[in-house]
Design a protein around this motif. Structure first.
Motif, short mmCIF file in Angstrom:
data_model
loop_
_atom_site.label_atom_id
_atom_site.label_comp_id
_atom_site.label_asym_id
_atom_site.label_seq_id
_atom_site.Cartn_x
_atom_site.Cartn_y
_atom_site.Cartn_z
N PRO A 68 0.16 2.07 9.42
CA PRO A 68 -1.11 1.51 8.94
C PRO A 68 -2.23 1.73 9.96
CG PRO A 68 0.28 -0.23 9.84
CD PRO A 68 1.07 1.04 9.93
N THR A 69 -3.47 1.86 9.47
CA THR A 69 -4.61 2.03 10.37
C THR A 69 -5.72 1.00 10.13
OG1 THR A 69 -5.57 3.65 8.84
CG2 THR A 69 -4.25 4.50 10.69
N GLU A 70 -6.02 0.71 8.88
CA GLU A 70 -7.12 -0.21 8.56
C GLU A 70 -6.90 -0.78 7.16
OE1 GLU A 70 -10.22 2.51 9.23
OE2 GLU A 70 -9.75 3.79 7.52
N PHE A 71 -7.91 -1.51 6.65
CA PHE A 71 -7.83 -2.08 5.31
C PHE A 71 -8.95 -1.52 4.45
CE2 PHE A 71 -5.72 -5.19 7.98
CZ PHE A 71 -4.61 -5.54 7.23
N ARG A 72 -8.62 -1.25 3.16
CA ARG A 72 -9.62 -0.76 2.22
C ARG A 72 -9.21 -1.13 0.80
NH1 ARG A 72 -9.35 5.03 2.29
NH2 ARG A 72 -10.31 4.91 4.36
N ILE A 73 -10.17 -1.62 0.01
CA ILE A 73 -9.92 -1.90 -1.40
C ILE A 73 -10.13 -0.61 -2.17
CG2 ILE A 73 -10.59 -3.28 -3.41
CD1 ILE A 73 -9.44 -4.94 -1.15
N SER A 74 -9.08 -0.12 -2.82
CA SER A 74 -9.17 1.12 -3.60
C SER A 74 -8.94 0.82 -5.08
CB SER A 74 -8.11 2.11 -3.11
OG SER A 74 -6.81 1.61 -3.37
N ASP A 75 -9.02 1.86 -5.91
CA ASP A 75 -8.74 1.68 -7.34
C ASP A 75 -7.31 1.19 -7.55
OD1 ASP A 75 -11.24 2.44 -8.34
OD2 ASP A 75 -10.74 4.57 -8.22
N ILE A 76 -6.38 1.72 -6.75
CA ILE A 76 -4.99 1.29 -6.87
C ILE A 76 -4.85 -0.18 -6.49
CG2 ILE A 76 -2.66 1.59 -5.91
CD1 ILE A 76 -3.19 4.54 -5.66
N THR A 77 -5.59 -0.62 -5.45
CA THR A 77 -5.56 -2.04 -5.06
C THR A 77 -6.00 -2.92 -6.21
OG1 THR A 77 -6.24 -1.30 -2.85
CG2 THR A 77 -6.24 -3.67 -3.26
N LEU A 78 -7.08 -2.52 -6.88
CA LEU A 78 -7.60 -3.32 -8.00
C LEU A 78 -6.62 -3.32 -9.17
CD1 LEU A 78 -11.33 -2.15 -7.92
CD2 LEU A 78 -10.39 -4.32 -7.11
N PHE A 147 -1.66 -14.48 -0.64
CA PHE A 147 -2.74 -13.51 -0.84
C PHE A 147 -2.87 -12.58 0.37
CE2 PHE A 147 -7.26 -12.31 -0.46
CZ PHE A 147 -7.37 -11.55 -1.62
N ALA A 148 -2.80 -13.14 1.58
CA ALA A 148 -2.90 -12.32 2.80
C ALA A 148 -1.71 -11.35 2.89
CB ALA A 148 -2.95 -13.21 4.03
N SER A 149 -0.52 -11.83 2.56
CA SER A 149 0.65 -10.95 2.56
C SER A 149 0.50 -9.83 1.54
CB SER A 149 1.92 -11.77 2.24
OG SER A 149 2.12 -12.77 3.21
N TRP A 150 -0.07 -10.18 0.39
CA TRP A 150 -0.31 -9.18 -0.65
C TRP A 150 -1.30 -8.12 -0.15
CZ3 TRP A 150 -4.70 -7.66 -3.33
CH2 TRP A 150 -4.49 -6.88 -4.47
N LEU A 151 -2.36 -8.55 0.53
CA LEU A 151 -3.35 -7.62 1.05
C LEU A 151 -2.74 -6.65 2.07
CD1 LEU A 151 -6.65 -9.65 1.63
CD2 LEU A 151 -6.32 -7.72 0.10
N ARG A 152 -1.86 -7.17 2.93
CA ARG A 152 -1.22 -6.31 3.93
C ARG A 152 -0.43 -5.19 3.26
NH1 ARG A 152 0.60 -11.34 6.06
NH2 ARG A 152 -0.96 -12.17 7.51
N CYS A 153 0.11 -5.49 2.11
CA CYS A 153 0.91 -4.51 1.40
C CYS A 153 0.05 -3.56 0.57
CB CYS A 153 1.92 -5.23 0.50
SG CYS A 153 2.94 -4.13 -0.50
N GLU A 154 -0.97 -4.11 -0.10
CA GLU A 154 -1.70 -3.35 -1.11
C GLU A 154 -3.04 -2.79 -0.64
OE1 GLU A 154 -0.43 -2.45 -3.78
OE2 GLU A 154 1.26 -3.80 -4.10
N ALA A 155 -3.65 -3.36 0.41
CA ALA A 155 -4.99 -2.92 0.81
C ALA A 155 -5.02 -2.22 2.16
CB ALA A 155 -5.95 -4.12 0.82
N ARG A 156 -3.90 -2.12 2.82
CA ARG A 156 -3.93 -1.45 4.11
C ARG A 156 -3.93 0.06 3.90
NH1 ARG A 156 1.99 -2.09 7.06
NH2 ARG A 156 3.17 -0.71 5.69
N VAL A 157 -4.71 0.74 4.70
CA VAL A 157 -4.79 2.20 4.65
C VAL A 157 -3.68 2.76 5.54
CG1 VAL A 157 -6.21 4.22 5.14
CG2 VAL A 157 -7.27 2.13 4.27
N GLU A 158 -2.88 3.62 4.97
CA GLU A 158 -1.75 4.18 5.70
C GLU A 158 -1.94 5.68 5.92
OE1 GLU A 158 1.85 1.30 4.18
OE2 GLU A 158 1.09 2.83 2.82
N VAL A 159 -1.44 6.15 7.03
CA VAL A 159 -1.51 7.57 7.37
C VAL A 159 -0.10 8.08 7.65
CG1 VAL A 159 -3.84 7.34 8.33
CG2 VAL A 159 -1.84 7.08 9.83
N ILE A 160 0.03 9.40 7.69
CA ILE A 160 1.30 10.03 8.02
C ILE A 160 1.22 10.55 9.45
CG2 ILE A 160 2.89 11.92 7.48
CD1 ILE A 160 1.93 11.72 4.57
N ARG A 161 2.17 10.15 10.26
CA ARG A 161 2.20 10.57 11.66
C ARG A 161 3.25 11.67 11.84
NH1 ARG A 161 -1.11 10.29 15.89
NH2 ARG A 161 -1.57 8.10 15.34
#
Length: 494
Positions: A68-78, A147-161
């Motif tokens: 994970p790197t940051e948080f962002r609300i995307s279409d998938i999050t909604l 709700f916070a746990s849900w956000l960590r799963c659904e709104a965090r921006v993930e990258v491939i290392r």
């Protein structure tokens, strides 16, 4: 048989729609030895908005991983918000139905905005949610809430290392030695400290050179040129230190008193040299990894790729018919020169674009006028006709040109896209002086993105020359921005 394939297709489509980062990481791990697949997956990740990051001694595992790197609300999050919050009973007693609509509006309002800190992210959601009673605010701001746990799963921006096992010249034992240092000593913050602690019987100079070139030490020391310059000295000091630590060995330090030895053992002076340019960094990455990761030399030519050319994967998919005129934008990665029956030179060349590679012949008449370009590492526009032979697709080349020359002479205008992050006054002054230095006859504009998702277009009266030197300087000044070029209809895809 068909049902089984249909089930796999459905499962893959579901993963790509809902867990795209995890799916792409798995595909990378399954294709470590297939260069064409890796190139294609890197390009696919870029088009999907997924970052693929280079190896990092502090963060990489043996294989490609998701982080994970940051948080962002995307279409998938909604979409997942509607799926998961439609039944508030599943979310605990602290969630009330009257909070659902205000929260929905808040998330939509914050769509596509990036947030680095979780606490700040929750505060902004609470501030944007039309909920005043204390219970609802506690629900939104509490980091332990559902709700916070849900956000960590659904709104965090993930990258491939990138995984360390995929780095050329770095064997499994060396990777184990590096990971052992990290597990025993935690985050690595100093290059010389790492050199003192790693098992130098498993990690040699060639491996260290490769790790520097691919950026694996960037989190410790960002200037790759400096690290490359001191590798021999660092290796010598580390070997002397490790000998001094071994009671059975004599070393240079044994001739000194304790104070002098302590002062000397980690003395590593870095020369005053500039970091490698973006082009040089990418070249070294390709050499050490086999493909470009942090960027691609063709990224600078995204407009030309979109407007003037097709791609190798579309060609291989059979989209273009026999004898169709096409162009490819790419870099020559292999070139074999031969003599035909008339003792005239021709070549078998391989071009790489952002989607893969393609091998093609360059016959004597074309080689005579354009053959020298096949020896360069510059981006080229290769034009010709589609050819099918034994179910293999290729092309007969008619013309090869430097992309930089095409841009300089044939591009009509340039647009500099600036995102919503403010530029420093120093950067703005440097941009102004750089543009003035390359005055010419071509128009340019600034397209500035405002925080509220609107944009402003600024068209200066000055005119410039689209030289490759100007583009390189602008890309160093604006590494996170985009340069776009327009062409007349006669130049478009063929």
């Amino acid at each position: 048989h068909s049902v089984a394939y249909g089930l796999i297709s459905y499962q893959t489509a579901y993963l790509k729609a809902h867990y795209p980062v995890q799916l792409m990481a798995a595909l990378f791990n399954g294709s470590v030895n297939n260069q064409d697949n890796i190139i294609n997956y890197i390009s696919e990740c870029k088009s999907m908005g997924i970052k693929v990051l280079p190896p990092d001694l502090n963060l990489s595992s043996k294989i490609f991983t998701v982080e994970p790197t940051e948080f962002r609300i995307s279409d998938i999050t909604l979409e997942h918000f509607e799926r998961d919050f439609s039944n508030s009973k599943q979310l605990g007693e602290t969630f009330h139905q009257d909070l659902l609509e205000p929260l929905r509006k808040s998330l939509k309002r914050l769509k596509n905005m990036d947030f680095k800190d979780e606490t700040e992210f929750l505060k902004i959601i609470a501030k944007n949610t039309e909920a005043e009673n204390e219970l609802n605010q506690t629900f939104l701001l509490n980091s332990d809430s559902t709700f916070a746990s849900w956000l960590r799963c659904e709104a965090r921006v993930e990258v491939i290392r990138f995984g360390l096992n995929a780095v050329k010249n770095v064997g499994g034992k060396a990777v184990d030695a590096i990971l052992k240092v990290r597990s025993e000593h935690g985050e690595l913050k100093d290059f010389m400290e790492f050199m003192k602690k790693v098992n130098l019987n498993e990690v040699n100079r060639r491996m260290l050179e490769t790790l520097v070139k691919c950026g694996a030490f960037d989190s410790i020391h960002e200037n790759r040129a400096q690290l490359f310059a001191v590798l021999d000295n660092a290796l010598h000091l580390a070997q002397e230190f490790q000998r001094a630590e071994d009671p059975s060995q004599d070393s240079l330090f044994s001739l000194m008193d304790a104070g002098d030895a302590k002062a000397t053992e980690t003395l590593l002076e870095f020369p005053e040299v500039r970091n490698w340019s973006k082009r040089e960094r990418l070249k070294q990455e390709k050499e050490s990894l086999g493909f470009y990761v942090s960027g691609h030399p063709l990224d600078s030519y995204s407009s030309e790729m979109k407007l003037l050319a097709t791609t190798t994967d579309k060609l291989k998919e059979g989209i273009h018919a026999e004898k169709n005129k096409i162009s490819l934008v790419g870099i020559i990665v292999n070139n074999t020169v031969r003599l035909n029956q008339s003792n005239a030179k021709f070549a078998i060349a391989t071009v790489e674009d952002t989607r893969g590679t393609l091998e093609f012949p360059v016959f004597a008449t074309v080689y005579e006028k354009d053959g020298e370009l096949l020896e360069s590492d510059e981006p080229l526009l290769i034009s010709g006709r589609v050819n099918y032979r034994d179910d293999e697709v290729g092309m007969f080349v008619d013309n090869i040109r430097r992309l930089s020359e095409i841009r300089e002479t044939e591009a009509r205008s340039m647009s500099i896209k600036i995102n919503s992050d403010p530029l420093s006054q120093e950067t703005i002054s440097l941009i102004r002086s750089t543009l003035q230095k390359y005055s010419g006859e071509k128009p340019f504009t600034f397209l500035v993105q405002a925080p509220d998702a609107t944009s402003v277009t600024i068209t200066p009266e000055e005119r410039i020359n689209f030289s490759s030197a100007l583009i390189e300087e602008l890309e160093e000044l604006l590494p996170l921005q985009t340069l776009e070029f327009s062409y007349s209809s006669k130049n478009k895809l063929h």
